[in-house]
Design a protein around this motif. Structure first.
Motif, PDB file in Angstrom:
ATOM      1  N   ARG A 149       0.840  -1.201   0.000  1.00 45.67           N
ATOM      2  CA  ARG A 149       0.000   0.000   0.000  1.00 45.67           C
ATOM      3  C   ARG A 149       0.881   1.261   0.000  1.00 45.67           C
ATOM      4  O   ARG A 149       0.644   2.200  -0.759  1.00 45.67           O
ATOM      5  CB  ARG A 149      -0.916  -0.023   1.233  1.00 45.67           C
ATOM      6  CG  ARG A 149      -1.940   1.094   1.286  1.00 45.67           C
ATOM      7  CD  ARG A 149      -2.856   0.944   2.506  1.00 45.67           C
ATOM      8  NE  ARG A 149      -3.510  -0.345   2.597  1.00 45.67           N
ATOM      9  CZ  ARG A 149      -4.539  -0.723   1.850  1.00 45.67           C
ATOM     10  NH1 ARG A 149      -5.028   0.095   0.950  1.00 45.67           N
ATOM     11  NH2 ARG A 149      -5.073  -1.931   1.990  1.00 45.67           N
ATOM     12  N   GLN A 150       1.911   1.276   0.845  1.00 50.56           N
ATOM     13  CA  GLN A 150       2.826   2.420   0.896  1.00 50.56           C
ATOM     14  C   GLN A 150       3.559   2.593  -0.431  1.00 50.56           C
ATOM     15  O   GLN A 150       3.770   3.725  -0.888  1.00 50.56           O
ATOM     16  CB  GLN A 150       3.838   2.235   2.030  1.00 50.56           C
ATOM     17  CG  GLN A 150       3.238   2.333   3.399  1.00 50.56           C
ATOM     18  CD  GLN A 150       4.222   1.927   4.487  1.00 50.56           C
ATOM     19  OE1 GLN A 150       5.241   1.285   4.252  1.00 50.56           O
ATOM     20  NE2 GLN A 150       3.902   2.304   5.724  1.00 50.56           N
ATOM     21  N   ALA A 151       3.964   1.481  -1.053  1.00 50.26           N
ATOM     22  CA  ALA A 151       4.668   1.561  -2.340  1.00 50.26           C
ATOM     23  C   ALA A 151       3.792   2.230  -3.389  1.00 50.26           C
ATOM     24  O   ALA A 151       4.247   3.115  -4.120  1.00 50.26           O
ATOM     25  CB  ALA A 151       5.090   0.167  -2.805  1.00 50.26           C
ATOM     26  N   VAL A 152       2.530   1.828  -3.457  1.00 52.45           N
ATOM     27  CA  VAL A 152       1.621   2.423  -4.437  1.00 52.45           C
ATOM     28  C   VAL A 152       1.473   3.919  -4.167  1.00 52.45           C
ATOM     29  O   VAL A 152       1.584   4.747  -5.084  1.00 52.45           O
ATOM     30  CB  VAL A 152       0.252   1.707  -4.430  1.00 52.45           C
ATOM     31  CG1 VAL A 152      -0.768   2.469  -5.263  1.00 52.45           C
ATOM     32  CG2 VAL A 152       0.410   0.278  -4.943  1.00 52.45           C
ATOM     33  N   GLU A 153       1.251   4.306  -2.914  1.00 47.93           N
ATOM     34  CA  GLU A 153       1.082   5.719  -2.571  1.00 47.93           C
ATOM     35  C   GLU A 153       2.337   6.528  -2.913  1.00 47.93           C
ATOM     36  O   GLU A 153       2.244   7.613  -3.490  1.00 47.93           O
ATOM     37  CB  GLU A 153       0.746   5.866  -1.090  1.00 47.93           C
ATOM     38  CG  GLU A 153      -0.629   5.330  -0.724  1.00 47.93           C
ATOM     39  CD  GLU A 153      -0.837   5.215   0.776  1.00 47.93           C
ATOM     40  OE1 GLU A 153       0.069   5.554   1.571  1.00 47.93           O
ATOM     41  OE2 GLU A 153      -1.947   4.764   1.173  1.00 47.93           O
ATOM     42  N   GLN A 154       3.501   6.002  -2.558  1.00 47.13           N
ATOM     43  CA  GLN A 154       4.744   6.735  -2.793  1.00 47.13           C
ATOM     44  C   GLN A 154       5.098   6.786  -4.278  1.00 47.13           C
ATOM     45  O   GLN A 154       5.615   7.795  -4.767  1.00 47.13           O
ATOM     46  CB  GLN A 154       5.874   6.134  -1.960  1.00 47.13           C
ATOM     47  CG  GLN A 154       5.673   6.380  -0.476  1.00 47.13           C
ATOM     48  CD  GLN A 154       6.690   5.682   0.395  1.00 47.13           C
ATOM     49  OE1 GLN A 154       7.825   5.436  -0.014  1.00 47.13           O
ATOM     50  NE2 GLN A 154       6.295   5.355   1.623  1.00 47.13           N
ATOM     51  N   LEU A 155       4.807   5.720  -5.010  1.00 46.57           N
ATOM     52  CA  LEU A 155       5.046   5.740  -6.456  1.00 46.57           C
ATOM     53  C   LEU A 155       4.097   6.713  -7.145  1.00 46.57           C
ATOM     54  O   LEU A 155       4.499   7.435  -8.068  1.00 46.57           O
ATOM     55  CB  LEU A 155       4.901   4.338  -7.043  1.00 46.57           C
ATOM     56  CG  LEU A 155       6.075   3.399  -6.784  1.00 46.57           C
ATOM     57  CD1 LEU A 155       5.668   1.952  -7.012  1.00 46.57           C
ATOM     58  CD2 LEU A 155       7.271   3.770  -7.647  1.00 46.57           C
ATOM     59  N   GLN A 156       2.853   6.765  -6.712  1.00 42.70           N
ATOM     60  CA  GLN A 156       1.919   7.733  -7.297  1.00 42.70           C
ATOM     61  C   GLN A 156       2.391   9.162  -7.026  1.00 42.70           C
ATOM     62  O   GLN A 156       2.302  10.026  -7.901  1.00 42.70           O
ATOM     63  CB  GLN A 156       0.499   7.489  -6.780  1.00 42.70           C
ATOM     64  CG  GLN A 156      -0.105   6.229  -7.367  1.00 42.70           C
ATOM     65  CD  GLN A 156      -1.449   5.859  -6.779  1.00 42.70           C
ATOM     66  OE1 GLN A 156      -1.757   6.145  -5.623  1.00 42.70           O
ATOM     67  NE2 GLN A 156      -2.268   5.178  -7.579  1.00 42.70           N
ATOM     68  N   ALA A 157       2.932   9.427  -5.835  1.00 41.42           N
ATOM     69  CA  ALA A 157       3.487  10.748  -5.533  1.00 41.42           C
ATOM     70  C   ALA A 157       4.695  11.036  -6.426  1.00 41.42           C
ATOM     71  O   ALA A 157       4.852  12.153  -6.937  1.00 41.42           O
ATOM     72  CB  ALA A 157       3.875  10.835  -4.054  1.00 41.42           C
ATOM     73  N   TYR A 158       5.542  10.039  -6.638  1.00 49.32           N
ATOM     74  CA  TYR A 158       6.705  10.186  -7.521  1.00 49.32           C
ATOM     75  C   TYR A 158       6.238  10.573  -8.927  1.00 49.32           C
ATOM     76  O   TYR A 158       6.732  11.523  -9.520  1.00 49.32           O
ATOM     77  CB  TYR A 158       7.492   8.872  -7.550  1.00 49.32           C
ATOM     78  CG  TYR A 158       8.532   8.784  -8.644  1.00 49.32           C
ATOM     79  CD1 TYR A 158       9.814   9.296  -8.460  1.00 49.32           C
ATOM     80  CD2 TYR A 158       8.237   8.178  -9.866  1.00 49.32           C
ATOM     81  CE1 TYR A 158      10.763   9.213  -9.463  1.00 49.32           C
ATOM     82  CE2 TYR A 158       9.183   8.094 -10.871  1.00 49.32           C
ATOM     83  CZ  TYR A 158      10.449   8.615 -10.662  1.00 49.32           C
ATOM     84  OH  TYR A 158      11.391   8.536 -11.665  1.00 49.32           O
ATOM     85  N   PHE A 159       5.272   9.846  -9.464  1.00 51.57           N
ATOM     86  CA  PHE A 159       4.794  10.132 -10.819  1.00 51.57           C
ATOM     87  C   PHE A 159       4.106  11.488 -10.910  1.00 51.57           C
ATOM     88  O   PHE A 159       4.140  12.132 -11.948  1.00 51.57           O
ATOM     89  CB  PHE A 159       3.871   9.017 -11.319  1.00 51.57           C
ATOM     90  CG  PHE A 159       4.608   7.764 -11.685  1.00 51.57           C
ATOM     91  CD1 PHE A 159       5.580   7.769 -12.670  1.00 51.57           C
ATOM     92  CD2 PHE A 159       4.328   6.573 -11.052  1.00 51.57           C
ATOM     93  CE1 PHE A 159       6.270   6.609 -13.017  1.00 51.57           C
ATOM     94  CE2 PHE A 159       5.009   5.403 -11.389  1.00 51.57           C
ATOM     95  CZ  PHE A 159       5.981   5.428 -12.372  1.00 51.57           C
ATOM     96  N   ALA A 160       3.489  11.927  -9.810  1.00 55.19           N
ATOM     97  CA  ALA A 160       2.825  13.233  -9.791  1.00 55.19           C
ATOM     98  C   ALA A 160       3.826  14.381  -9.636  1.00 55.19           C
ATOM     99  O   ALA A 160       3.455  15.542  -9.747  1.00 55.19           O
ATOM    100  CB  ALA A 160       1.803  13.277  -8.658  1.00 55.19           C
ATOM    101  N   GLY A 161       5.089  14.042  -9.372  1.00 58.80           N
ATOM    102  CA  GLY A 161       6.120  15.065  -9.214  1.00 58.80           C
ATOM    103  C   GLY A 161       6.253  15.588  -7.796  1.00 58.80           C
ATOM    104  O   GLY A 161       6.991  16.545  -7.552  1.00 58.80           O
ATOM    105  N   SER A 162       5.585  14.961  -6.835  1.00 59.65           N
ATOM    106  CA  SER A 162       5.658  15.436  -5.454  1.00 59.65           C
ATOM    107  C   SER A 162       6.464  14.516  -4.535  1.00 59.65           C
ATOM    108  O   SER A 162       6.542  14.772  -3.336  1.00 59.65           O
ATOM    109  CB  SER A 162       4.245  15.617  -4.894  1.00 59.65           C
ATOM    110  OG  SER A 162       3.533  14.398  -4.917  1.00 59.65           O
TER     111      SER A 162
END
Length: 167
Positions: A45-58
């Protein structure tokens, strides 16, 4: 082992793991199964959240537990990859020197190619000594996208003009 998939700018990203940590992150072309569910382990769950933040540029760093499976040598190479900061690149030769065995350049390249946790263990940040893109299991277009996203592409050659390098 739990598997989840989410959409990203570079296609579908699959995250696999257990409560012990994430064991694989790969780019895929076909949706294999469900997204996050109530029984999804916290590291996944944390990986998905952190990867989505990475892709969003944040997001530029990752803090979830990793659990990659590989040989002792592969683990050494993957730990060295974790030392390549966001927004930078290095050559295979530089990576080989960092692990202390310049003669192992082909083995380092092979271990880099077998990295099971893409993006987070940043094998995409390893380029040719002349600044060229080299192999990437997810496809060179994804590697280029990731480097552009991190502001490191195109890369200026590190070799003087006229000098060629295999790596």
């Amino acid at each position: 082992m739990i598997s989840t998939v989410f959409e990203s700018p570079i296609g579908l990203v699959q995250v696999m793991g257990t409560a012990e940590g994430v064991s694989a992150i790969t780019c895929i072309d076909v949706l294999p199964g469900p997204e996050l569910t109530p029984d999804t382990p916290e590291p996944v769950r944390q990986a998905v959240e952190q990867l989505q933040a990475y892709f969003a540029g944040s997001g530029q760093t990752f803090s979830f537990r990793l659990n990659p499976v590989g040989t002792a040598f592969q683990q050494t190479v993957w730990r060295a990859l974790l030392d390549i900061p966001f927004g930078t690149t290095c050559s295979y030769l530089t990576l080989t020197r960092r692990i202390g065995d310049e003669k192992a350049i082909r083995a380092v390249a092979a271990a880099n190619g077998r990295n099971p946790i893409a993006i987070v263990i940043p094998c995409h940040r390893v380029i040719g000594s002349n600044g060229s893109l080299t192999g990437y299991a997810g496809g060179l277009w994804r590697k280029q996208w990731l480097l552009e996203h991190e502001g490191t592409w195109p890369v200026k050659p590190t070799n003087p003009p006229g000098q060629l390098s295999l790596f």
